[in-house]
Design an enzyme around this catalytic site. Structure first.
Site, PDB file in Angstrom:
ATOM      1  N   MET A  27       0.844  -1.186   0.000  1.00  0.00           N
ATOM      2  CA  MET A  27       0.000   0.000   0.000  1.00  0.00           C
ATOM      3  C   MET A  27       0.878   1.234   0.000  1.00  0.00           C
ATOM      4  O   MET A  27       1.881   1.299   0.685  1.00  0.00           O
ATOM      5  CB  MET A  27      -0.944  -0.021   1.185  1.00  0.00           C
ATOM      6  CG  MET A  27      -1.919  -1.177   1.121  1.00  0.00           C
ATOM      7  SD  MET A  27      -3.067  -1.158   2.487  1.00  0.00           S
ATOM      8  CE  MET A  27      -3.897  -2.705   2.225  1.00  0.00           C
TER       9      MET A  27
ATOM     10  N   ASP B  34       1.641  -6.813   4.855  1.00  0.00           N
ATOM     11  CA  ASP B  34       1.313  -6.148   3.594  1.00  0.00           C
ATOM     12  C   ASP B  34       2.556  -6.169   2.700  1.00  0.00           C
ATOM     13  O   ASP B  34       3.055  -5.138   2.284  1.00  0.00           O
ATOM     14  CB  ASP B  34       0.852  -4.707   3.875  1.00  0.00           C
ATOM     15  CG  ASP B  34       0.413  -3.992   2.606  1.00  0.00           C
ATOM     16  OD1 ASP B  34       0.155  -4.671   1.609  1.00  0.00           O
ATOM     17  OD2 ASP B  34       0.352  -2.750   2.624  1.00  0.00           O
ATOM     18  N   PHE B  35       3.053  -7.394   2.451  1.00  0.00           N
ATOM     19  CA  PHE B  35       4.233  -7.545   1.600  1.00  0.00           C
ATOM     20  C   PHE B  35       3.814  -7.365   0.140  1.00  0.00           C
ATOM     21  O   PHE B  35       2.926  -8.059  -0.346  1.00  0.00           O
ATOM     22  CB  PHE B  35       4.858  -8.926   1.790  1.00  0.00           C
ATOM     23  CG  PHE B  35       5.661  -9.057   3.062  1.00  0.00           C
ATOM     24  CD1 PHE B  35       5.611  -8.083   4.047  1.00  0.00           C
ATOM     25  CD2 PHE B  35       6.461 -10.158   3.265  1.00  0.00           C
ATOM     26  CE1 PHE B  35       6.341  -8.213   5.220  1.00  0.00           C
ATOM     27  CE2 PHE B  35       7.212 -10.298   4.427  1.00  0.00           C
ATOM     28  CZ  PHE B  35       7.153  -9.329   5.408  1.00  0.00           C
ATOM     29  N   GLU B  36       4.476  -6.460  -0.535  1.00  0.00           N
ATOM     30  CA  GLU B  36       4.156  -6.156  -1.924  1.00  0.00           C
ATOM     31  C   GLU B  36       5.419  -6.250  -2.770  1.00  0.00           C
ATOM     32  O   GLU B  36       6.495  -6.617  -2.280  1.00  0.00           O
ATOM     33  CB  GLU B  36       3.509  -4.773  -2.029  1.00  0.00           C
ATOM     34  CG  GLU B  36       2.226  -4.658  -1.222  1.00  0.00           C
ATOM     35  CD  GLU B  36       1.541  -3.307  -1.357  1.00  0.00           C
ATOM     36  OE1 GLU B  36       1.922  -2.524  -2.260  1.00  0.00           O
ATOM     37  OE2 GLU B  36       0.628  -3.018  -0.567  1.00  0.00           O
ATOM     38  N   GLY B  37       5.290  -5.895  -4.052  1.00  0.00           N
ATOM     39  CA  GLY B  37       6.448  -5.864  -4.940  1.00  0.00           C
ATOM     40  C   GLY B  37       7.174  -7.187  -4.977  1.00  0.00           C
ATOM     41  O   GLY B  37       6.602  -8.236  -5.249  1.00  0.00           O
TER      42      GLY B  37
END
Length: 605
Positions: free
Chosen positions: A1, A389-392
Site C-alpha cells: 500500500m 502487507d508484503f508487496e512488490g
C-alpha cells in the site's frame, strides 16, 4: 500500500491460462490397447458392489442403479459447499511402469485422475457431458512408486455427477496393506478452544483420522491437525488412526491435553471495518490523529513498519515527524489514544511493508531479526497484533516450487516460520491479518511457481503457501481488490475492477477454494467466512478500482444472502463474511467518510 495511492501493478506478468489451456492437462483421448500382460487393477470400478473399495469425501457418493453406463450400478456423487465430491481408491502398482486410466462420466465439470504417480500426476476432465462420455489419460510411475490414488470428482456448486466402468490397466503390484497405527502422537499449543496434534507418518497411509474422547474429530492428509471447537479449561483424550484403501489402522496411544481457561483480550469477532491509518507519513489525504479515528473502524492498521534494508529483517516504526505532519500528536498522546481505542473494543495492529517497504527474509538470521524487531514494536506501543502487507518483490517463488502445501523458497518458508513464532509468543489473543494483492493470491488459479520465463512472474500465487500454513492462526485475509487489472474467476471468465462481479468472483474463490494452476489435485482450500474481508480503495484518489457504494452493496447482498447478484454465479452464500477493508482511513476522512458511513450502516443480518 502506497504513501499516495496504490500503484498500478503488473497482472500482465502473470500468464493467464484459459479454460482450454486448463483442459490441456487432461485431454480426452482414445484409450490405447493394453498389453496382454496388463490387467485392470481397480476394485469394483463398475460400482456393481456399491462403494466397496472407494472412499468419497464428506459422504458425497452413493451407488445408484440408474443412470448407469453398463451393468447394474454406477457412482453418483454430489459436491456440496467447499467439498468437490471426490471419490478415490488407492491401487498397488509397479515402479517405472506405464498405466492407462479410463472411465465413463456424466455431468458438468467431471474429473478423472491419478495422484501419487511419482512422476507427473494426471487428470482428464469434461466441461459438459449430458450423456455418458469416456475420459482417458496415461501416466508412468516413478522409480520408487508402489501405489497410486485414482480419483473422480466434480466441481463446487455444479450438481451431481456420475461415473462408471472406471479402469486402471497396467502391471499389478503387491496388495495394499492396512497401515500400522501412528506413533509419536503429541499435543501442544493449547488455547481456550483448540489443541495442536502431531504424529509420525505410517507407511502406506493416504490419510489420518483424529479421535477426541473416542469420537471422530477430523480427517487430514498430513501428520498434524488442529482440533477446534473445544471448551475452555477442559481435559480431552486424543488418538489417531492411519487409513488407506485397505482400511483403517488400530488407534494410536492416547495423549491427554487440557485447554486453557481463556480470558485476556481475544481477537475481534462479528462483522468488521478494517482501515489503514497513515501513521508514519503524510500525503494528499492529510494526517489523522489516532484519537480522531472515527468509531466506525473496528481494526486500525498503523501504516507502516518498514525494514532498515530489504534483506535485514529489521523492522522499524516511527510516527510521522513534525516536519512532515505539523499536526502530529505527541508520542505519549498517540500511545494513550491507542489504549483508548482498545478500551472501546477496537484492535490496533502494526502493518509491515507497503509499497516502499520491501521485506525479503532470505536467511534464518533475517527471520529471527524480524521476529525480535516486530515484537519490540508490538510491546512498545501495546498493539494487538500484526498485518502483513508484503508487496512488490518481497515474496516470490523459486523455479520448481509448485506445491503450496510444502514450499521450499526461503523468503516464503522464513516468513511462515516467523509468523508462527510470533503467534506462539503472544498466544490466542494475537490478531494476524494479511493484505496481499490479487496476483499474489487469485492469480495462483492460473499460474503458480513455474519460473519467470515467458512473461510469467514468480510472484503470482506466492502468498498461497503463507496463507495455507497459517490458515488456523489467520484472523483475517483482506486481498486488495484494486490495482489488479482483469482476473479470471472460477467461471473461467475475466472480471474487471470497479464492479460488483469482480469483487464477488474474487471473494467466491477464497470462500469456495480453487485448483492451483489448473491442477485439481492441488486445490487451495476454502477459508472460513469470518476470515475473509474485501479490500477496496476508500476513494478514487486512493487507487485504481474504486467501486461505487451501490456496487459494493450489491457485492455484499450477493455474497451474504445470494440476492442482487450480477452475472457471476457464486458457489454459496456466506452470512458470516467478515466485512470490508479499505486503503485508507485518511482518504475516507478526506472524502467526508463516504466509505465508513455507508458500510458501517450495512444491514449484515
Amino acid at each position: 500500500m502506497d504513501r499516495t495511492r496504490h500503484p498500478a501493478l503488473w497482472p500482465s506478468l502473470c500468464a493467464a491460462v484459459t479454460a482450454a489451456a486448463l483442459a490441456a492437462a487432461g485431454l480426452v483421448a482414445v484409450a490405447p490397447s493394453a498389453r496382454a500382460a496388463d490387467t485392470d487393477l481397480l476394485r469394483n470400478g463398475g460400482f456393481e458392489s456399491g462403494l466397496d473399495g472407494w472412499n468419497c469425501t464428506a459422504g458425497s457418493g452413493a451407488a445408484v442403479s440408474s443412470p448407469v453406463h453398463s451393468g447394474t450400478g454406477a457412482l453418483r456423487a454430489t459436491p456440496m459447499g467447499s467439498d468437490n465430491a471426490q471419490c478415490s481408491q488407492t491401487v498397488a502398482v509397479q515402479p517405472n511402469s506405464a498405466y492407462t486410466l479410463s472411465g465413463w462420466v456424466q455431468g458438468s465439470y467431471v474429473y478423472l485422475g491419478a495422484s501419487g504417480t511419482g512422476t507427473t500426476d494426471v487428470s482428464a476432465w469434461t466441461q459438459s457431458a449430458p450423456s455418458w462420455q469416456q475420459l482417458t489419460t496415461t501416466f508412468r510411475t516413478g522409480a520408487n512408486t508402489t501405489s497410486v490414488t485414482v480419483y473422480t470428482h466434480g466441481w463446487y456448486g455444479t450438481g451431481a455427477y456420475g461415473a462408471d466402468d472406471v479402469t486402471l490397466t497396467g502391471p499389478g503390484g503387491a496388495p495394499v496393506q492396512i497401515p500400522t497405527a501412528p506413533a509419536g502422537l503429541t499435543a501442544s499449543g493449547a488455547t481456550a478452544s483448540s489443541v495442536n496434534l502431531t504424529w509420525s507418518a505410517s507407511a502406506g497411509a493416504t490419510g489420518y483420522t483424529v479421535y477426541r474422547d473416542g469420537a471422530k474429530a477430523a480427517s487430514v492428509s498430513g501428520t498434524s491437525a488442529t482440533v477446534t471447537g473445544l471448551a475452555p479449561a477442559t481435559s480431552y483424550a486424543f488418538q489417531v488412526t492411519a487409513t488407506n484403501s485397505a482400511g483403517e489402522s488400530p488407534k494410536s496411544a492416547t495423549v491427554t491435553a487440557a485447554t486453557t481457561s481463556g480470558g485476556g483480550n481475544p481477537p475481534p469477532s462479528g462483522h468488521a471495518l478494517v482501515g489503514y491509518l497513515h501513521a508514519s507519513f503524510a500525503n494528499g489525504a492529510g494526517y489523522t490523529r489516532m484519537a480522531d479515528v472515527p468509531a466506525d473502524w473496528n481494526i486500525i492498521d498503523l501504516a507502516f513498519g518498514e525494514p532498515t534494508s530489504p534483506t535485514s529483517g529489521d523492522i522499524r516504526f516511527t510516527p510521522c515527524p513534525v516536519s512532515e505532519c505539523p499536526t502530529v500528536e505527541p508520542l505519549a498522546d498517540f500511545k494513550a489514544a491507542i489504549k483508548a481505542k482498545q478500551a472501546a473494543g477496537k484492535k490496533v495492529l502494526i502493518s509491515i511493508g507497503g509499497q516502499n517497504g520491501q521485506v525479503q527474509l532470505t536467511t534464518a538470521a533475517a527471520r529471527d531479526t524480524f521476529v525480535s524487531s516486530v515484537s519490540k514494536i508490538i510491546d512498545d506501543y501495546g498493539l494487538d497484533g500484526l498485518d502483513i502487507d508484503f508487496e512488490g518483490h518481497s515474496l516470490s517463488l523459486n523455479t520448481g516450487d509448485t506445491d503450496f502445501r510444502s514450499p521450499t523458497t526461503p523468503v516464503v518458508v522464513n516468513l511462515i516460520d516467523a509468523l508462527k513464532t510470533l503467534k506462539a509468543k503472544y498466544g490466542p489473543a494475537f490478531v494476524l491479518t494479511m493484505a496481499p494483492e490479487t496476483f499474489f493470491v487469485q492469480m495462483g488459479y492460473q499460474y503458480y511457481g513455474s519460473g519467470p520465463w515467458g512473461g510469467q512472474d514468480p510472484r503470482c500465487g506466492a502468498y498461497l503457501p503463507v496463507i495455507y500454513a497459517l490458515r488456523d492462526s489467520l484472523t483475517l485475509l483482506h486481498v486488495q481488490d484494486y490495482n489488479s487489472g482483469s482476473i479470471m474467476g472460477l467461471d473461467n471468465q475475466y472480471h474487471s475492477m470497479g464492479g460488483s462481479d469482480f469483487h464477488i468472483a474474487m471473494t467466491d474463490m477464497l470462500l469456495t477454494g480453487f485448483p492451483v494452476a489448473g491442477d485439481a489435485a492441488k486445490t487451495f482450500p476454502a477459508l472460513r467466512p469470518d476470515q475473509v474481508a474485501i479490500g477496496l480503495p476508500a476513494s478514487s484518489q486512493a487507487g485504481n478500482g474504486w467501486t461505487s457504494p451501490a456496487e459494493v452493496t450489491k457485492t455484499l447482498d450477493c455474497l451474504t444472502r445470494k440476492a442482487n447478484c450480477g452475472s457471476y454465479a457464486t458457489h454459496g452464500s456466506w452470512p458470516g463474511l467478515r466485512g470490508l477493508m479499505t486503503w485508507s482511513i485518511n482518504w475516507d476522512r478526506f472524502n467526508g467518510g463516504e466509505f465508513s458511513k455507508n458500510y458501517d450502516a450495512y444491514p449484515w443480518s
